[in-house]
Design an enzyme around this catalytic site. Sequence first.
Site, PDB file in Angstrom:
ATOM      1  N   ARG A 116      -2.555  49.690 -40.039  1.00 38.44           N
ATOM      2  CA  ARG A 116      -2.217  48.869 -38.871  1.00 38.44           C
ATOM      3  C   ARG A 116      -3.463  48.218 -38.298  1.00 38.44           C
ATOM      4  O   ARG A 116      -3.423  47.075 -37.842  1.00 38.44           O
ATOM      5  CB  ARG A 116      -1.496  49.716 -37.822  1.00 38.44           C
ATOM      6  CG  ARG A 116      -0.914  48.886 -36.695  1.00 38.44           C
ATOM      7  CD  ARG A 116      -0.019  49.704 -35.792  1.00 38.44           C
ATOM      8  NE  ARG A 116      -0.741  50.762 -35.123  1.00 38.44           N
ATOM      9  CZ  ARG A 116      -0.179  51.749 -34.417  1.00 38.44           C
ATOM     10  NH1 ARG A 116       1.134  51.807 -34.305  1.00 38.44           N
ATOM     11  NH2 ARG A 116      -0.904  52.667 -33.828  1.00 38.44           N
ATOM     12  N   LYS A 151      -2.406  45.761 -32.341  1.00 34.46           N
ATOM     13  CA  LYS A 151      -2.971  46.552 -31.251  1.00 34.46           C
ATOM     14  C   LYS A 151      -4.243  45.871 -30.748  1.00 34.46           C
ATOM     15  O   LYS A 151      -5.365  46.375 -30.936  1.00 34.46           O
ATOM     16  CB  LYS A 151      -3.231  47.983 -31.744  1.00 34.46           C
ATOM     17  CG  LYS A 151      -2.908  49.025 -30.696  1.00 34.46           C
ATOM     18  CD  LYS A 151      -2.698  50.380 -31.312  1.00 34.46           C
ATOM     19  CE  LYS A 151      -2.912  51.494 -30.328  1.00 34.46           C
ATOM     20  NZ  LYS A 151      -2.123  51.446 -29.101  1.00 34.46           N
ATOM     21  N   GLU A 165       9.702  47.178 -25.420  1.00 33.44           N
ATOM     22  CA  GLU A 165       9.010  48.467 -25.370  1.00 33.44           C
ATOM     23  C   GLU A 165       8.328  48.565 -24.015  1.00 33.44           C
ATOM     24  O   GLU A 165       8.473  47.690 -23.165  1.00 33.44           O
ATOM     25  CB  GLU A 165       8.011  48.592 -26.521  1.00 33.44           C
ATOM     26  CG  GLU A 165       6.895  47.550 -26.512  1.00 33.44           C
ATOM     27  CD  GLU A 165       5.851  47.797 -27.597  1.00 33.44           C
ATOM     28  OE1 GLU A 165       5.587  48.958 -27.944  1.00 33.44           O
ATOM     29  OE2 GLU A 165       5.269  46.807 -28.069  1.00 33.44           O
TER      30      GLU A 165
HETATM   31  N1  PLP Z   1       3.630  50.533 -28.358  1.00 31.90           N
HETATM   32  C1  PLP Z   1       2.467  50.284 -27.757  1.00 31.90           C
HETATM   33  C2  PLP Z   1       2.340  49.052 -26.953  1.00 31.90           C
HETATM   34  C3  PLP Z   1       1.389  51.190 -27.893  1.00 31.90           C
HETATM   35  O1  PLP Z   1       0.230  50.956 -27.287  1.00 31.90           O
HETATM   36  C4  PLP Z   1       1.565  52.351 -28.662  1.00 31.90           C
HETATM   37  C5  PLP Z   1       0.467  53.292 -28.861  1.00 31.90           C
HETATM   38  O2  PLP Z   1      -0.188  53.325 -29.847  1.00 31.90           O
HETATM   39  C6  PLP Z   1       2.807  52.566 -29.271  1.00 31.90           C
HETATM   40  C7  PLP Z   1       3.817  51.638 -29.098  1.00 31.90           C
HETATM   41  C8  PLP Z   1       3.053  53.782 -30.114  1.00 31.90           C
HETATM   42  O3  PLP Z   1       2.477  53.663 -31.383  1.00 31.90           O
HETATM   43  P1  PLP Z   1       2.054  54.937 -32.203  1.00 31.90           P
HETATM   44  O4  PLP Z   1       3.264  55.781 -32.341  1.00 31.90           O
HETATM   45  O5  PLP Z   1       1.608  54.393 -33.515  1.00 31.90           O
HETATM   46  O6  PLP Z   1       0.979  55.601 -31.447  1.00 31.90           O
HETATM   47  C1  COI Z   2      -1.632  55.525 -28.103  1.00 31.36           C
HETATM   48  O1  COI Z   2      -0.546  56.085 -27.958  1.00 31.36           O
HETATM   49  O2  COI Z   2      -2.467  55.925 -28.932  1.00 31.36           O
HETATM   50  C2  COI Z   2      -1.993  54.345 -27.348  1.00 31.36           C
HETATM   51  O3  COI Z   2      -2.864  53.651 -27.765  1.00 31.36           O
HETATM   52  C3  COI Z   2      -1.304  54.045 -26.105  1.00 31.36           C
HETATM   53  C4  COI Z   2      -2.243  53.816 -24.977  1.00 31.36           C
HETATM   54  C5  COI Z   2      -1.453  53.237 -23.875  1.00 31.36           C
HETATM   55  C6  COI Z   2      -2.941  55.069 -24.554  1.00 31.36           C
END
Ligand code: PLP
Ligand code: COI
Length: 341
Positions: free
Chosen positions: A82, A184, A220
């Site tokens: 990612r 991200k 989200e």
């Molecule tokens: N959506 C957003 C905007 C995020 O910042 C995060 C955090 O990483 C997620 C979703 C969840 O992603 P993940 O499960 O890969 O941590």
């Molecule tokens: C994560 O879950 O790793 C994120 O980057 C989310 C952030 C808002 C702390």
Amino acid sequence: MNKKDIDWSNLGFSYIQTDKRYVANYKNGKWDEGGLTDKATIEMSECACVLQYAQTCFEGLKAYTTADGRIVCFRPDLNAKRMADSCRRMKMPVFPEEKFVEAVIETVRANAEWVPPYGSGASLYLRPFMFGSDAIIGVKPANEFQFRIFATPVGPYFKGGVKPLTLRVSDFDRAAPRGTGHIKAGLNYAMSLYAIVDAHEQGYDENVYLDSGSRTYIEETGGANIIFVTKDNKIVTPKSDTILPSITRRSLLHVAAEYLGLEVEEREIPLSEVPEFAECGLCGTAAVISPVGKIVDHGKEICFASGMTEMGPVTKKLYDTLRGIQMGTIEGPEGWLQVIV
Ligand code: PLP
Ligand code: COI
């Protein structure tokens, strides 16, 4: 190994400086060798591209101590992939995916004393990130970049642990169609700061964003994906090109289908359908699975049957199974745990 003297069970989600971090620099078209350093600060030009034009992206993953005392990370290969996608979209050089995983392992190993013990409910949060570091004044990408990973021990992202959250439907948008919502990029979070402060001031835990094209569908929150459970126990989650492809959500859908035998659906979810659902949860690395009790749409309360005191029963099963896989008490699919020590 001596663990640090920390009250692990009472950690919140804030930065604590640990011993070592990983740094690699990109210059003249290539990455240097990279390695660990003690230095937790960064010096760069006042005109660095990241400072002027926000050329930066990041990742988030966790290291855990398993029930049998190993230290593991959860699916770091997906964070590597990612981040590569984020870099390509932000015109930044990709940090090679295998090297990313090696750098994660090195960083965790060097900070093993900071990995919270099994059963504490805490974990070691890893923050890989990259930024354009040389002086850029006309709008264009940097030529030089730094890739870093720091580690910090964390507890729950939302205060109150498993107490269900109250979200509000935001009047602000998070991501534009054909914009950067699916990667991200730091800029996605910068533009959510006004909305999150406003939500907190109004007494809400988080914002739930709608698709900015039609303002019809659920997307989200600022830092996590959303899952819903129907009254007949189906897992439904938004499908959209403008949300972050959460590794937790992708893992949960697999767990739901393959471990719990539940039907799963990824599709557009109109806000008008939300009152039909029985349970709701936020999922992400930081959020893990945080139950949602209520979504407020301009004064109209949508209350989930699971209530405001505990996690809904299906959400709880998903949570327990995912946690079990991460902690090594439930056998996960091949390759989900990267063993570090
Ligand atoms: N959506 C957003 C905007 C995020 O910042 C995060 C955090 O990483 C997620 C979703 C969840 O992603 P993940 O499960 O890969 O941590
Ligand atoms: C994560 O879950 O790793 C994120 O980057 C989310 C952030 C808002 C702390």
